[in-house]
Scaffold this motif. Sequence first.
Motif, PDB file in Angstrom:
ATOM      1  N   VAL A 181     -17.924 -43.283  -1.830  1.00  0.00           N
ATOM      2  CA  VAL A 181     -18.939 -43.282  -0.764  1.00  0.00           C
ATOM      3  C   VAL A 181     -18.307 -42.813   0.545  1.00  0.00           C
ATOM      4  O   VAL A 181     -17.267 -43.344   0.957  1.00  0.00           O
ATOM      5  CB  VAL A 181     -19.534 -44.696  -0.597  1.00  0.00           C
ATOM      6  N   PRO A 182     -18.913 -41.841   1.229  1.00  0.00           N
ATOM      7  CA  PRO A 182     -18.312 -41.340   2.477  1.00  0.00           C
ATOM      8  C   PRO A 182     -18.507 -42.252   3.681  1.00  0.00           C
ATOM      9  O   PRO A 182     -17.692 -42.228   4.610  1.00  0.00           O
ATOM     10  CB  PRO A 182     -19.015 -39.992   2.687  1.00  0.00           C
ATOM     11  N   SER A 183     -19.596 -43.072   3.707  1.00  0.00           N
ATOM     12  CA  SER A 183     -19.818 -43.941   4.865  1.00  0.00           C
ATOM     13  C   SER A 183     -20.627 -45.160   4.451  1.00  0.00           C
ATOM     14  O   SER A 183     -21.415 -45.112   3.501  1.00  0.00           O
ATOM     15  CB  SER A 183     -20.543 -43.188   5.984  1.00  0.00           C
ATOM     16  N   VAL A 184     -20.420 -46.259   5.175  1.00  0.00           N
ATOM     17  CA  VAL A 184     -21.149 -47.501   4.931  1.00  0.00           C
ATOM     18  C   VAL A 184     -21.683 -48.014   6.260  1.00  0.00           C
ATOM     19  O   VAL A 184     -21.092 -47.779   7.321  1.00  0.00           O
ATOM     20  CB  VAL A 184     -20.265 -48.582   4.265  1.00  0.00           C
ATOM     21  N   SER A 185     -22.800 -48.730   6.198  1.00  0.00           N
ATOM     22  CA  SER A 185     -23.379 -49.364   7.379  1.00  0.00           C
ATOM     23  C   SER A 185     -23.090 -50.858   7.307  1.00  0.00           C
ATOM     24  O   SER A 185     -23.385 -51.500   6.294  1.00  0.00           O
ATOM     25  CB  SER A 185     -24.883 -49.110   7.428  1.00  0.00           C
ATOM     26  N   SER A 186     -22.514 -51.406   8.384  1.00  0.00           N
ATOM     27  CA  SER A 186     -22.015 -52.779   8.326  1.00  0.00           C
ATOM     28  C   SER A 186     -22.394 -53.580   9.566  1.00  0.00           C
ATOM     29  O   SER A 186     -22.404 -53.060  10.685  1.00  0.00           O
ATOM     30  CB  SER A 186     -20.495 -52.780   8.172  1.00  0.00           C
ATOM     31  N   ASP A 187     -22.704 -54.863   9.334  1.00  0.00           N
ATOM     32  CA  ASP A 187     -22.881 -55.810  10.429  1.00  0.00           C
ATOM     33  C   ASP A 187     -21.544 -56.376  10.884  1.00  0.00           C
ATOM     34  O   ASP A 187     -21.497 -57.106  11.875  1.00  0.00           O
ATOM     35  CB  ASP A 187     -23.770 -56.985   9.987  1.00  0.00           C
ATOM     36  N   ALA A 188     -20.478 -56.096  10.149  1.00  0.00           N
ATOM     37  CA  ALA A 188     -19.175 -56.709  10.423  1.00  0.00           C
ATOM     38  C   ALA A 188     -18.068 -55.663  10.494  1.00  0.00           C
ATOM     39  O   ALA A 188     -17.129 -55.682   9.689  1.00  0.00           O
ATOM     40  CB  ALA A 188     -18.851 -57.754   9.352  1.00  0.00           C
ATOM     41  N   PRO A 189     -18.126 -54.737  11.443  1.00  0.00           N
ATOM     42  CA  PRO A 189     -17.031 -53.763  11.560  1.00  0.00           C
ATOM     43  C   PRO A 189     -15.700 -54.422  11.889  1.00  0.00           C
ATOM     44  O   PRO A 189     -14.635 -53.884  11.552  1.00  0.00           O
ATOM     45  CB  PRO A 189     -17.493 -52.837  12.694  1.00  0.00           C
ATOM     46  N   GLN A 190     -15.751 -55.613  12.515  1.00  0.00           N
ATOM     47  CA  GLN A 190     -14.512 -56.325  12.830  1.00  0.00           C
ATOM     48  C   GLN A 190     -13.827 -56.827  11.561  1.00  0.00           C
ATOM     49  O   GLN A 190     -12.611 -57.068  11.557  1.00  0.00           O
ATOM     50  CB  GLN A 190     -14.797 -57.492  13.785  1.00  0.00           C
ATOM     51  N   VAL A 191     -14.577 -56.999  10.487  1.00  0.00           N
ATOM     52  CA  VAL A 191     -13.999 -57.424   9.206  1.00  0.00           C
ATOM     53  C   VAL A 191     -13.459 -56.215   8.442  1.00  0.00           C
ATOM     54  O   VAL A 191     -12.343 -56.246   7.917  1.00  0.00           O
ATOM     55  CB  VAL A 191     -15.049 -58.175   8.362  1.00  0.00           C
ATOM     56  N   LEU A 192     -14.228 -55.143   8.384  1.00  0.00           N
ATOM     57  CA  LEU A 192     -13.837 -53.975   7.589  1.00  0.00           C
ATOM     58  C   LEU A 192     -12.653 -53.230   8.203  1.00  0.00           C
ATOM     59  O   LEU A 192     -11.941 -52.526   7.482  1.00  0.00           O
ATOM     60  CB  LEU A 192     -15.037 -53.037   7.438  1.00  0.00           C
ATOM     61  N   ARG A 193     -12.440 -53.387   9.496  1.00  0.00           N
ATOM     62  CA  ARG A 193     -11.280 -52.716  10.100  1.00  0.00           C
ATOM     63  C   ARG A 193      -9.973 -53.273   9.550  1.00  0.00           C
ATOM     64  O   ARG A 193      -8.919 -52.630   9.645  1.00  0.00           O
ATOM     65  CB  ARG A 193     -11.314 -52.874  11.619  1.00  0.00           C
ATOM     66  N   LYS A 194     -10.023 -54.481   8.966  1.00  0.00           N
ATOM     67  CA  LYS A 194      -8.832 -55.111   8.397  1.00  0.00           C
ATOM     68  C   LYS A 194      -8.619 -54.735   6.924  1.00  0.00           C
ATOM     69  O   LYS A 194      -7.813 -55.360   6.236  1.00  0.00           O
ATOM     70  CB  LYS A 194      -8.939 -56.630   8.524  1.00  0.00           C
ATOM     71  N   VAL A 195      -9.376 -53.750   6.449  1.00  0.00           N
ATOM     72  CA  VAL A 195      -9.250 -53.315   5.055  1.00  0.00           C
ATOM     73  C   VAL A 195      -8.735 -51.872   5.056  1.00  0.00           C
ATOM     74  O   VAL A 195      -9.520 -50.924   4.942  1.00  0.00           O
ATOM     75  CB  VAL A 195     -10.602 -53.420   4.314  1.00  0.00           C
ATOM     76  N   PRO A 196      -7.430 -51.691   5.185  1.00  0.00           N
ATOM     77  CA  PRO A 196      -6.890 -50.333   5.221  1.00  0.00           C
ATOM     78  C   PRO A 196      -6.760 -49.700   3.839  1.00  0.00           C
ATOM     79  O   PRO A 196      -6.458 -48.510   3.717  1.00  0.00           O
ATOM     80  CB  PRO A 196      -5.506 -50.535   5.842  1.00  0.00           C
ATOM     81  N   TYR A 197      -6.978 -50.507   2.801  1.00  0.00           N
ATOM     82  CA  TYR A 197      -6.820 -50.039   1.428  1.00  0.00           C
ATOM     83  C   TYR A 197      -7.687 -50.928   0.538  1.00  0.00           C
ATOM     84  O   TYR A 197      -7.940 -52.093   0.882  1.00  0.00           O
ATOM     85  CB  TYR A 197      -5.338 -50.155   1.017  1.00  0.00           C
ATOM     86  N   ARG A 221     -10.902 -43.038   3.250  1.00  0.00           N
ATOM     87  CA  ARG A 221     -11.544 -44.295   3.625  1.00  0.00           C
ATOM     88  C   ARG A 221     -12.947 -44.033   4.165  1.00  0.00           C
ATOM     89  O   ARG A 221     -13.135 -43.180   5.030  1.00  0.00           O
ATOM     90  CB  ARG A 221     -10.703 -45.001   4.680  1.00  0.00           C
ATOM     91  N   PRO A 222     -13.966 -44.764   3.670  1.00  0.00           N
ATOM     92  CA  PRO A 222     -15.335 -44.539   4.161  1.00  0.00           C
ATOM     93  C   PRO A 222     -15.469 -44.867   5.647  1.00  0.00           C
ATOM     94  O   PRO A 222     -14.883 -45.833   6.142  1.00  0.00           O
ATOM     95  CB  PRO A 222     -16.181 -45.504   3.316  1.00  0.00           C
ATOM     96  N   ASP A 223     -16.232 -44.036   6.348  1.00  0.00           N
ATOM     97  CA  ASP A 223     -16.532 -44.319   7.750  1.00  0.00           C
ATOM     98  C   ASP A 223     -17.414 -45.563   7.836  1.00  0.00           C
ATOM     99  O   ASP A 223     -18.248 -45.817   6.966  1.00  0.00           O
ATOM    100  CB  ASP A 223     -17.257 -43.131   8.389  1.00  0.00           C
ATOM    101  N   VAL A 224     -17.231 -46.320   8.912  1.00  0.00           N
ATOM    102  CA  VAL A 224     -18.010 -47.540   9.129  1.00  0.00           C
ATOM    103  C   VAL A 224     -19.005 -47.293  10.251  1.00  0.00           C
ATOM    104  O   VAL A 224     -18.630 -46.854  11.342  1.00  0.00           O
ATOM    105  CB  VAL A 224     -17.096 -48.733   9.468  1.00  0.00           C
ATOM    106  N   ILE A 225     -20.270 -47.566   9.968  1.00  0.00           N
ATOM    107  CA  ILE A 225     -21.338 -47.434  10.959  1.00  0.00           C
ATOM    108  C   ILE A 225     -21.684 -48.827  11.468  1.00  0.00           C
ATOM    109  O   ILE A 225     -21.945 -49.741  10.676  1.00  0.00           O
ATOM    110  CB  ILE A 225     -22.592 -46.777  10.338  1.00  0.00           C
ATOM    111  N   GLY A 226     -21.658 -49.002  12.780  1.00  0.00           N
ATOM    112  CA  GLY A 226     -21.982 -50.297  13.374  1.00  0.00           C
ATOM    113  C   GLY A 226     -23.477 -50.561  13.322  1.00  0.00           C
ATOM    114  O   GLY A 226     -24.235 -50.007  14.124  1.00  0.00           O
ATOM    115  N   ARG A 227     -23.898 -51.379  12.393  1.00  0.00           N
ATOM    116  CA  ARG A 227     -25.321 -51.659  12.189  1.00  0.00           C
ATOM    117  C   ARG A 227     -25.804 -52.639  13.262  1.00  0.00           C
ATOM    118  O   ARG A 227     -25.444 -53.803  13.250  1.00  0.00           O
ATOM    119  CB  ARG A 227     -25.511 -52.250  10.793  1.00  0.00           C
ATOM    120  N   ARG A 228     -26.592 -52.131  14.187  1.00  0.00           N
ATOM    121  CA  ARG A 228     -27.000 -52.893  15.376  1.00  0.00           C
ATOM    122  C   ARG A 228     -25.788 -53.285  16.214  1.00  0.00           C
ATOM    123  O   ARG A 228     -25.757 -54.334  16.840  1.00  0.00           O
ATOM    124  CB  ARG A 228     -27.820 -54.118  15.000  1.00  0.00           C
TER     125      ARG A 228
END
Length: 586
Positions: free
Chosen positions: A470-486, A227-234
């Motif tokens: 992709v190993p990592s993504v930058s996101s404005d919505a980490p609260q949304v992507l945390r709900k995507v385990p697959y 699973r790609p790492d999520v970077i908290g964009r701002r």
Amino acid sequence: MVKHQPLQVYEKQVFVSFVTGIYGCRWKRYQRSQDDSSRWECTWFVILCSSFLLLLFWAYFWLVAQNDFNEFNWAVYNRSGEWKDETIPILASTTVGFSYITFLLILALFHISLGQQLNLYWVHKIGVLALLLTTISGVISVDDIWGDEWDIILVSLQSTAPFLHIGALVTVTAISWLVAGYVVRRERSNFQVMMLLIYMVVLLTVYLAPLTFTCPCIMDRHSLRLRPDVIGRRGAPMVAPENTMVSFNRALQYGASSLEADVTISVDGVPFLMRDRTLKRTTDVSKVFPARQYDDASFFNWTEIRALNAGQWFLESDPYWTVETLTARDRGRMGNQTVCSLVELLRLAAKANSSALLKVRRPPPEHPRYRTWFMDALWAVQKAGITQKRVRTVTWTPDTDRGRVRGLQQTANEKLSVEEMRQRGLTSLTLHYSKASTKDIQEYLANNVSVTVYPVNEPWLYSILWCSGVPSVSSDAPQVLRKVPYPIWLMSRNAYRFIWITSDLVSIAVVIGIFGFQKWRMRGMQNYNPEQIMLSAVTRRSSRDVNIMKEKLIISELHNGLSSTEELCLYPENGYATYSHGELSH
């Protein structure tokens, strides 16, 4: 002896009245016609279909562009100077307009199916034309303000193409009923042949469309990477004020593995976090320093910057419609936020055993820190006590000064070849999702180049990037992507080929069956002899086709000039039936 029988009374055609009434304001039977539609009405039907296709494209664009609504509002803000959620009126008007055009198109197709003449009401003509012109002007405006966003349509097809193909297949298969009903008529014309050829070309195109699909999630599930790492964009800017401590803390709570921030250098050399060129949008500078609210943020000193409130704007403007979900305690914390310094962010990252991705903005040439800005940022990294290997910076140092900041991982923010990256000594890359194709990602990873893709806020985009490796993504919505385990969907190539071929075969069988049925149906209607149709009141319920023949026979005889005293004589199988004009009109 001649026996007079009453004319058969036809039952009310409620559905036909509804269709013709709404579409053309023809509520009465005598207002309707089953003659061929005029060229003018056919032209309006083409305009209606064109409006539907354009609005379908427009609605699909805004559906997938939700990933970048923040970027759209940002682009509008840079032009107007006022921050508003401009997507709300666009989405509302698009929904209403698309629903209206779709409803009219369905009514038009019912007209064709029922054999009714097309006659679009003038009010609808004005509405269709207004929607068409408004949509065209909207497309032109978006192309001017946000032209790069059109790329998201091609990117989204990597996720939606298999499902859109099934929808297109069902649509063209259903349309075969109308096409077959038109081309199997007794009268032959070049237009019928052209219509049939166009339909066959469209049908063949839809059948073979999957050959052009490039869907990363059509793969063997055993080949799926981690699973790609999520970077908290701002931080987590949708649920807290961007670039503040509370926002970064929220991002870590939502599972972000790294924090990304925009860095500006103050006039006295203190790096602080600010995305905008000015302080107007995200602070109360208009109240504290009203005369300087449009000044460049880098021309304020740190004391002045620290005196500003950086959270109240979020509670007042509610840019993402999330304030109502906050507790009273959270609102109190957010309302008291100040501008965050780079040192504070890095200390938080070090404490959370996280890393940081920094985008440092170089001050203007007249700025006193213009020549030492990158050293100011390096000083902040050293003061925070974080390991330099856990700090990545977008290539902000000049090539001649790279040796002075060794130890910091620098990343390119433009698409470079592997050879160029080796020459520059770079091992990581930050790319916009529209520039990151699956082929490029695989090439970078094969050469040990780490890739971070931004902005990724929707599960569908996160899923296709996951499947792409992709190993990592930058996101404005980490609260949304945390709900995507697959990934939201994953399918093997063999399974998709089976679905594709099976659906095509079913469609072919249905289309052939429809053409055969329409030909048999039309042949049966052509065998009716009007002189053998009995217009007596019978208990058996007449079919629609027989009723149509009766109506046409009566109307044609009336148009032949029968006088008020003449009688129409028809010949049923047993005896004669005569009807006067009075009875017919009755």
